[in-house]
Design a protein around this motif. Structure first.
Motif, short mmCIF file in Angstrom:
data_model
loop_
_atom_site.label_atom_id
_atom_site.label_comp_id
_atom_site.label_asym_id
_atom_site.label_seq_id
_atom_site.Cartn_x
_atom_site.Cartn_y
_atom_site.Cartn_z
N ASN A 270 -4.29 -0.84 -106.85
CA ASN A 270 -5.30 -1.66 -107.49
C ASN A 270 -6.33 -0.78 -108.24
OD1 ASN A 270 -7.48 -3.25 -108.17
ND2 ASN A 270 -7.13 -4.65 -106.44
N THR A 271 -6.30 -0.86 -109.54
CA THR A 271 -7.13 0.01 -110.37
C THR A 271 -8.62 -0.13 -110.07
OG1 THR A 271 -5.51 -0.36 -112.11
CG2 THR A 271 -7.58 0.71 -112.71
N LEU A 272 -9.07 -1.38 -109.96
CA LEU A 272 -10.51 -1.60 -109.75
C LEU A 272 -10.97 -0.98 -108.44
CD1 LEU A 272 -11.00 -5.22 -111.11
CD2 LEU A 272 -11.23 -3.02 -112.27
N ASP A 273 -10.14 -1.11 -107.42
CA ASP A 273 -10.48 -0.49 -106.14
C ASP A 273 -10.57 1.03 -106.29
OD1 ASP A 273 -10.65 -2.83 -104.87
OD2 ASP A 273 -8.74 -2.69 -103.77
N MET A 274 -9.65 1.59 -107.04
CA MET A 274 -9.63 3.04 -107.18
C MET A 274 -10.88 3.52 -107.93
SD MET A 274 -5.69 4.05 -107.68
CE MET A 274 -5.97 5.47 -106.64
N ILE A 275 -11.24 2.80 -108.98
CA ILE A 275 -12.45 3.17 -109.72
C ILE A 275 -13.67 3.04 -108.82
CG2 ILE A 275 -13.93 2.58 -111.66
CD1 ILE A 275 -11.46 1.70 -113.20
N THR A 276 -13.70 1.94 -108.06
CA THR A 276 -14.82 1.74 -107.14
C THR A 276 -14.94 2.92 -106.18
OG1 THR A 276 -14.43 -0.64 -107.24
CG2 THR A 276 -15.86 0.16 -105.50
N ASN A 277 -13.84 3.26 -105.53
CA ASN A 277 -13.87 4.38 -104.58
C ASN A 277 -14.24 5.69 -105.26
OD1 ASN A 277 -13.11 2.70 -102.52
ND2 ASN A 277 -10.91 3.14 -102.75
N CYS A 278 -13.71 5.88 -106.46
CA CYS A 278 -14.01 7.10 -107.20
C CYS A 278 -15.50 7.23 -107.47
CB CYS A 278 -13.22 7.08 -108.51
SG CYS A 278 -13.67 8.38 -109.65
N PHE A 279 -16.11 6.17 -107.97
CA PHE A 279 -17.56 6.18 -108.24
C PHE A 279 -18.33 6.36 -106.94
CE2 PHE A 279 -18.32 4.10 -112.63
CZ PHE A 279 -17.34 4.90 -113.19
N GLU A 280 -17.89 5.63 -105.92
CA GLU A 280 -18.54 5.70 -104.61
C GLU A 280 -18.63 7.16 -104.14
OE1 GLU A 280 -19.33 2.85 -102.34
OE2 GLU A 280 -20.34 4.44 -101.21
N GLU A 281 -17.51 7.85 -104.22
CA GLU A 281 -17.49 9.23 -103.75
C GLU A 281 -18.29 10.17 -104.63
OE1 GLU A 281 -13.96 11.47 -102.53
OE2 GLU A 281 -13.21 9.56 -101.71
N ALA A 282 -18.15 9.99 -105.94
CA ALA A 282 -18.89 10.84 -106.87
C ALA A 282 -20.39 10.68 -106.67
CB ALA A 282 -18.50 10.52 -108.30
N LEU A 283 -20.83 9.44 -106.44
CA LEU A 283 -22.26 9.20 -106.24
C LEU A 283 -22.71 9.71 -104.88
CD1 LEU A 283 -22.80 5.66 -107.80
CD2 LEU A 283 -23.20 7.90 -108.80
N GLU A 284 -21.80 9.63 -103.89
CA GLU A 284 -22.16 10.14 -102.57
C GLU A 284 -22.42 11.65 -102.64
OE1 GLU A 284 -22.91 8.22 -100.34
OE2 GLU A 284 -23.30 9.70 -98.75
N THR A 285 -21.59 12.35 -103.40
CA THR A 285 -21.83 13.78 -103.61
C THR A 285 -23.21 13.99 -104.22
OG1 THR A 285 -19.49 13.91 -104.19
CG2 THR A 285 -20.83 15.87 -104.61
N ALA A 286 -23.53 13.15 -105.19
CA ALA A 286 -24.81 13.28 -105.87
C ALA A 286 -25.99 13.09 -104.91
CB ALA A 286 -24.90 12.28 -107.02
N VAL A 287 -25.81 12.17 -103.96
CA VAL A 287 -26.90 11.91 -103.01
C VAL A 287 -27.16 13.12 -102.13
CG1 VAL A 287 -27.55 10.57 -100.97
CG2 VAL A 287 -26.56 9.42 -102.94
N HIS A 288 -26.07 13.75 -101.66
CA HIS A 288 -26.25 14.79 -100.65
C HIS A 288 -26.33 16.21 -101.18
CE1 HIS A 288 -24.75 11.50 -97.96
NE2 HIS A 288 -25.80 11.94 -97.30
N ASN A 289 -25.94 16.39 -102.40
CA ASN A 289 -25.95 17.74 -102.94
C ASN A 289 -27.26 18.03 -103.67
OD1 ASN A 289 -25.49 20.21 -104.03
ND2 ASN A 289 -23.73 19.61 -105.26
#
Lengths: 216, 216
Positions: free
Chosen positions: A82-101
């Motif tokens: 499911n493409t939308l799920d993948m994009i969601t997870n991708c953004f989720e992780e990229a933003l999570e990195t941004a929060v903690h780094n």
DNA sequence: CTTTAAACCGACTAAGCGGTCGGTTACTTT
DNA sequence: AAAGTAACCGACCGCTTAGTCGGTTTAAAG
């Protein structure tokens, strides 16, 4: 140690540290000496390996930025589920990195685009190339989603891609300084809602027009 | 001419030109002399009116940036009609300006936020203040829309505000250089679709445009 | 061990920066 | 007309910058 290996190693070290400092302090606000001090190297070493500060930066873009973009924002959505799920997870992780780094001051690419825009056309070309790669990849991911039935056929792939890129770049800017975690959370739930509106409608649903014709 | 008037006039001229150059070339990449050359004024005049380059910039933020923000992104949505329409029109116009104004390199505020982030905390405070004003204003506009029935009651006002700000900031970055008009168009139609998903779900909803299709 | 060239050093240059300051101009006040 | 002062001038200072270049180190090759 092999000479060419040593050369590569030194250049790599310089580029990694260069990217870190350029990212943190900005290109124009980071001197070549700043980078060299960090590495305990000299001007001579730098200008032996690179023609100029500009050339140095372009090589960083080509070697490091492109790969970073691929690993964070392109490869994670290249699967076939499911493409939308993948994009969601991708953004989720990229933003999570941004929060903690703590070294992460906004979206690398948009930072540099803002810095070089109207100032250095040559560098801008290289940066825009990366954006175009990202865009093309998002578009084909969405089309894949339409093809395999996870996304409504009437959705405008290019439009969604531009909107996604905009939103991501923007929230990265917003997340610097003020309540990054809260903003990430709010952003992600709105993104999910936006995606929900793109799920396939019933067979004979009226085309909800992705915009064409209602412009202005 | 009155002395205080002359003082004001000169300071105003300096600030207007200063903003233009800072915006176009960046703060750290614009020298005080650059600004003075444009105005045919001297160092003496500058430091007679302002304490420092930093003080100068902060006054520009307080005097010009705040007003620009109000007139472009806040006042246009302060009416009492359909909030979503007002925000749509507001963005539409702000982006149209961006398309046609060659002096317009991305969103002023996000440009500066990117430039000063991690480098000048004092200036960052002032810039973040403006963002907060914008955010608060969007939130209350959306709540107004929920109250008068144009927006579904279950919508998360803060979330939508963050999402809108993100999207706007991002598209302004994207619109520099590559196909601004096309990207604006695509962005706006996606924004409309996003807004559509926020319309009231219940049967006593306010009329939602003409035509067919009453699903959703 | 000697040769050779890649890799690196760091003093130096020219240009540009923010900021200072003693002097000049232009206008107001008396 | 004279005095006073706000507004402005521009040479100058100390500092930083990107880039240069003759010299030194390092290590592979003969």
């Amino acid at each position: 140690m092999n000479k060419t290996l040593k050369r590569m190693a030194t250049m790599q070290r310089m580029q990694v540290t260069g990217l870190e400092l350029f990212y943190k302090k900005g290109y124009y606000n980071t001197s070549v000496d700043d980078i060299l001090k960090e590495l305990s190297l000299s001007k001579g070493a730098f200008y032996y390996h690179f023609d100029s500060k500009e050339d140095f930066f372009i090589q960083i873009v080509e070697n490091l930025l492109v790969r970073k973009m691929y690993s964070m924002l392109i490869e994670p959505i290249e699967g076939h589920e499911n493409t939308l799920d993948m994009i969601t997870n991708c953004f989720e992780e990229a933003l999570e990195t941004a929060v903690h780094n703590e070294f992460d001051f906004g979206f690398v690419l948009s930072n540099f685009i803002n810095e070089f825009n109207g100032k250095n056309e040559k560098i801008m070309k290289h940066l825009n190339d990366i954006l175009r790669i990202w865009e093309a990849n998002l578009v084909s991911a969405i089309q894949r989603g339409k093809f395999n039935g996870h996304i409504d056929r009437h959705v405008d792939s290019e439009g969604v891609a531009v909107y996604l890129m905009s939103a991501y770049i923007g929230v990265r800017t917003l997340m610097v300084e003020t309540a990054p975690s809260a903003r990430k959370y709010r952003f992600m739930s709105q993104l999910r809602q936006y995606f929900k509106s793109m799920e396939p409608k019933s067979e004979n649903a009226v085309n909800q027009s992705s915009g064409y014709g209602t412009y202005n």
